[in-house]
Scaffold this motif. Structure first.
Motif, PDB file in Angstrom:
ATOM      1  N   LYS A  58      61.448  64.241  22.229  1.00  0.00           N
ATOM      2  CA  LYS A  58      62.101  64.183  21.231  1.00  0.00           C
ATOM      3  C   LYS A  58      61.452  63.220  20.128  1.00  0.00           C
ATOM      4  N   ARG A  59      60.476  62.432  20.697  1.00  0.00           N
ATOM      5  CA  ARG A  59      59.684  61.341  19.969  1.00  0.00           C
ATOM      6  C   ARG A  59      58.596  61.781  19.240  1.00  0.00           C
ATOM      7  N   VAL A  60      58.224  63.146  19.771  1.00  0.00           N
ATOM      8  CA  VAL A  60      56.698  63.625  19.421  1.00  0.00           C
ATOM      9  C   VAL A  60      56.876  64.676  18.410  1.00  0.00           C
ATOM     10  N   SER A  61      56.593  64.547  17.131  1.00  0.00           N
ATOM     11  CA  SER A  61      56.719  65.408  16.050  1.00  0.00           C
ATOM     12  C   SER A  61      55.355  65.739  15.597  1.00  0.00           C
ATOM     13  N   ASP A  62      54.106  65.117  15.882  1.00  0.00           N
ATOM     14  CA  ASP A  62      52.904  65.830  15.345  1.00  0.00           C
ATOM     15  C   ASP A  62      51.789  65.219  16.439  1.00  0.00           C
ATOM     16  N   VAL A  63      50.481  65.601  16.079  1.00  0.00           N
ATOM     17  CA  VAL A  63      49.482  65.503  16.986  1.00  0.00           C
ATOM     18  C   VAL A  63      49.201  63.659  17.086  1.00  0.00           C
ATOM     19  N   THR A  88      47.404  72.953  10.943  1.00  0.00           N
ATOM     20  CA  THR A  88      48.935  72.106  10.430  1.00  0.00           C
ATOM     21  C   THR A  88      49.374  71.403  11.796  1.00  0.00           C
ATOM     22  N   ASP A  89      50.250  70.268  11.469  1.00  0.00           N
ATOM     23  CA  ASP A  89      50.726  69.435  12.640  1.00  0.00           C
ATOM     24  C   ASP A  89      51.284  70.262  13.680  1.00  0.00           C
ATOM     25  N   VAL A  90      52.167  71.413  13.334  1.00  0.00           N
ATOM     26  CA  VAL A  90      52.603  71.948  14.479  1.00  0.00           C
ATOM     27  C   VAL A  90      51.444  72.832  15.273  1.00  0.00           C
ATOM     28  N   GLN A  91      50.692  73.587  14.489  1.00  0.00           N
ATOM     29  CA  GLN A  91      49.606  74.162  15.234  1.00  0.00           C
ATOM     30  C   GLN A  91      48.743  73.227  16.086  1.00  0.00           C
ATOM     31  N   GLY A  92      48.404  72.063  15.637  1.00  0.00           N
ATOM     32  CA  GLY A  92      47.600  71.169  16.231  1.00  0.00           C
ATOM     33  C   GLY A  92      48.369  70.560  17.585  1.00  0.00           C
ATOM     34  N   LEU A  93      49.724  70.245  17.364  1.00  0.00           N
ATOM     35  CA  LEU A  93      50.437  70.058  18.494  1.00  0.00           C
ATOM     36  C   LEU A  93      50.581  70.978  19.685  1.00  0.00           C
ATOM     37  N   LYS A  94      50.729  72.206  19.122  1.00  0.00           N
ATOM     38  CA  LYS A  94      50.771  73.358  20.223  1.00  0.00           C
ATOM     39  C   LYS A  94      49.450  73.686  20.724  1.00  0.00           C
ATOM     40  N   ALA A  95      48.245  73.428  20.172  1.00  0.00           N
ATOM     41  CA  ALA A  95      47.019  73.553  20.768  1.00  0.00           C
ATOM     42  C   ALA A  95      47.019  72.236  21.706  1.00  0.00           C
ATOM     43  N   ALA A  96      47.445  71.054  21.450  1.00  0.00           N
ATOM     44  CA  ALA A  96      47.240  69.950  22.245  1.00  0.00           C
ATOM     45  C   ALA A  96      47.747  70.470  23.545  1.00  0.00           C
ATOM     46  N   ARG A  97      49.143  70.930  23.421  1.00  0.00           N
ATOM     47  CA  ARG A  97      49.833  71.218  24.794  1.00  0.00           C
ATOM     48  C   ARG A  97      49.097  72.320  25.607  1.00  0.00           C
ATOM     49  N   ILE A  98      48.721  73.348  24.807  1.00  0.00           N
ATOM     50  CA  ILE A  98      47.993  74.421  25.735  1.00  0.00           C
ATOM     51  C   ILE A  98      46.651  73.798  26.356  1.00  0.00           C
ATOM     52  N   THR A  99      45.926  73.110  25.764  1.00  0.00           N
ATOM     53  CA  THR A  99      44.868  72.444  26.170  1.00  0.00           C
ATOM     54  C   THR A  99      45.125  71.544  27.376  1.00  0.00           C
ATOM     55  N   THR A 100      46.083  70.854  27.452  1.00  0.00           N
ATOM     56  CA  THR A 100      46.568  69.949  28.544  1.00  0.00           C
ATOM     57  C   THR A 100      46.794  70.760  29.787  1.00  0.00           C
TER      58      THR A 100
END
Length: 501
Positions: free
Chosen positions: A25-30, A359-371
């Motif tokens: 809940k505390r994570v909204s962007d990269v 965008t922030d949403v795309q970057g956050l999704k990419a970060a999670r997939i990379t992890t």
């Protein structure tokens, strides 16, 4: 293991997942995902820095050294880190924090493209990421070894279970989940450590064993250095750990970056330094006593696990195992977050131009997939750890030897004394250190001290030497160096002093 032990382990895993989900809940962007939005309090940053710095390797490989060689493992394995992080609290913590607060950096390697150039950034990013795959794989295998001894669990199944749980909470919660689970793990680890000390003291005759045990240990077990772990090895390890634990191990730089300001970053580093000097002694006391309690075992790396399963009642075995899990899960989750930052912020944008406009949403999704992909790859490599030389060889030889060439351009590039060291110095020192390691390991079959010392000393000499003999300066590099070495008003008011510049 008893059903109570499994219940304890399952409860621990469930708690980690709950914390990860709450952190979601505390994570909204990269920037929230990678640097906690710069809002992490100093005490949490310090504990997280400490917990992210060592793993279940302590209870396997290092326990084996403690069993065969005694206290020397504390001096080169942990006191060296405490000294190095103490140096870093003065030299590096504030500078990492300014990279985030003043330059908007979210990845530890992000600033290198302007400080040197993109090829330098990419060379360090790719080689460091590759090294981390093997480093983390060794941690998974260490946990699997303990699960095998504790419960007879297949090695690959042990890797799958711990990896899957870690993957869930670090993927959904980012750095906040890492830090908060680090704190929970620190508490669990502390309870487990106290339980082990009480049991061991009981077996040794009472609390007086704290000071009477040492004379009964095998000869030379109280020597800080040995014929294998020499004084030179210890001194080199201090240099290696100063670089590694102040940013060379990228995830630990994130703890400095996540603090609200430079004052908090320094306080967190000092807390971590103090913990490294004191806390390993608490964890390792049973390991030092092991030769008296379980003499003559065939595999010293199993000594801690054997003591736990032999001396502890049902329920407490699971508690200690959960405490052991806490080390690896803390380190691996933070490593995965750092590697994800480097891949999504530094590597992918250099290869695919359109990703620079994510965008922030795309970057956050990419970060999670990379992890997810990165952790899965480390688990796959972990199944081959025995074929790669075993846990101790990977951690001590590979990581310690190769960390210097990767971290010297990264860390020294922030310091004003090395502003004349440009991309030529960075790339040549990186390549020279790796070549030196290859020659020592594959051609000359050097001993452990030479193997660890040569790459970092060669890399350091090349970096400094080329900066003096063939200086390279640019306006962009000077701007970055000046920015991270300039105090702001908040720093001066809170510290009352000027940060070294």
């Amino acid at each position: 293991m008893h059903a109570l032990d499994w219940a304890m382990v399952c409860a621990y895993f469930a708690l980690m997942i709950v914390i990860g989900w709450w952190s979601h809940k505390r994570v909204s962007d990269v920037k929230d995902f990678f640097t906690a939005g710069g809002k992490m309090p100093w005490w949490l940053a310090g504990i997280s820095h400490h917990m992210s710095g060592y793993s279940a390797v302590l209870f396997v490989a290092y326990a084996g050294v403690a069993y065969t060689s005694g206290v020397t493992v504390y001096f080169w394995g942990f006191a060296s880190i405490g000294i190095g992080v103490g140096i870093g609290s003065w030299l590096f913590a504030a500078r990492w924090n300014r990279l985030r607060s003043k330059l908007g950096v979210a990845s530890p390697l992000e600033y290198l493209a302007k400080r040197y150039n993109v090829p330098t950034q990419q060379a360090l990013a790719w080689s460091g990421s590759l090294l981390k795959i093997f480093d983390i794989a060794a941690k998974w295998f260490a946990v699997a070894t303990l699960l095998h001894v504790f419960a007879g669990l297949d090695y690959n199944l042990g890797i799958l279970i711990t990896g899957a749980v870690t993957l869930v909470y670090c993927t959904i919660g980012g750095l906040w989940a890492d830090a908060l689970t680090d704190f929970g793990q620190f508490v669990i680890q502390g309870i487990a450590a106290i339980v082990m000390i009480v049991v061991v003291l009981g077996k040794l005759g009472g609390i007086s064993a704290l000071w009477t045990m040492w004379d009964k240990l095998p000869e030379n077990h109280l020597d800080p250095v040995t014929s294998k772990y020499t004084t030179i090895f210890l001194l080199v390890y201090v240099l290696v750990k100063t670089l590694e634990y102040n940013g060379g191990m990228w995830n630990l730089a994130q703890r400095y970056m996540a603090a609200p300001n430079t004052h908090e970053a320094r306080r967190g580093a000092r807390l971590s330094s103090a913990l490294y000097l004191v806390w390993p002694l608490v964890l390792m006391f049973p390991m030092f006593a092991a030769p008296l309690l379980i003499p003559g075992i065939k595999d010293p790396t199993q000594s801690y696990a054997i003591m736990t399963t032999t001396f502890l009642p049902p329920g407490l075995v699971g508690l200690v195992l959960a405490g052991i899990f806490s080390h690896t899960m803390a380190m691996v989750s933070s490593d995965a977050n750092a590697i994800s930052a480097v891949i999504t912020r530094d590597m992918i944008p250099a290869m695919v131009r359109r990703t620079r406009q994510w965008t922030d949403v795309q970057g956050l999704k990419a970060a999670r997939i990379t992890t997810v992909v990165f952790v899965a790859l480390t688990m796959l490599v972990a199944t081959q750890a025995q074929n790669l030389g075993g846990v101790l060889q990977i951690v001590v030889n590979w990581v310690a030897a190769l960390m210097g060439p990767i971290s010297i351009p990264l860390l020294l590039g922030m310091l004003p004394w090395f502003r004349k060291c440009g991309p030529r110095a960075a790339l040549v020192s990186w390549a020279g250190g790796l070549i030196a390691y290859g020659l020592c390991y594959y051609v000359f079959t050097a001993n452990q001290t030479v193997l660890v010392a040569t790459p970092i000393l060669v890399s350091l000499a090349l970096y400094v030497g080329l900066g003096l003999l063939a200086p390279e300066r640019s306006a962009a590099a000077d701007e970055i160096v000046d920015t991270v070495n300039t105090d702001d008003d908040v720093d001066r008011k809170k510290e009352g002093t000027t940060v070294p510049a």
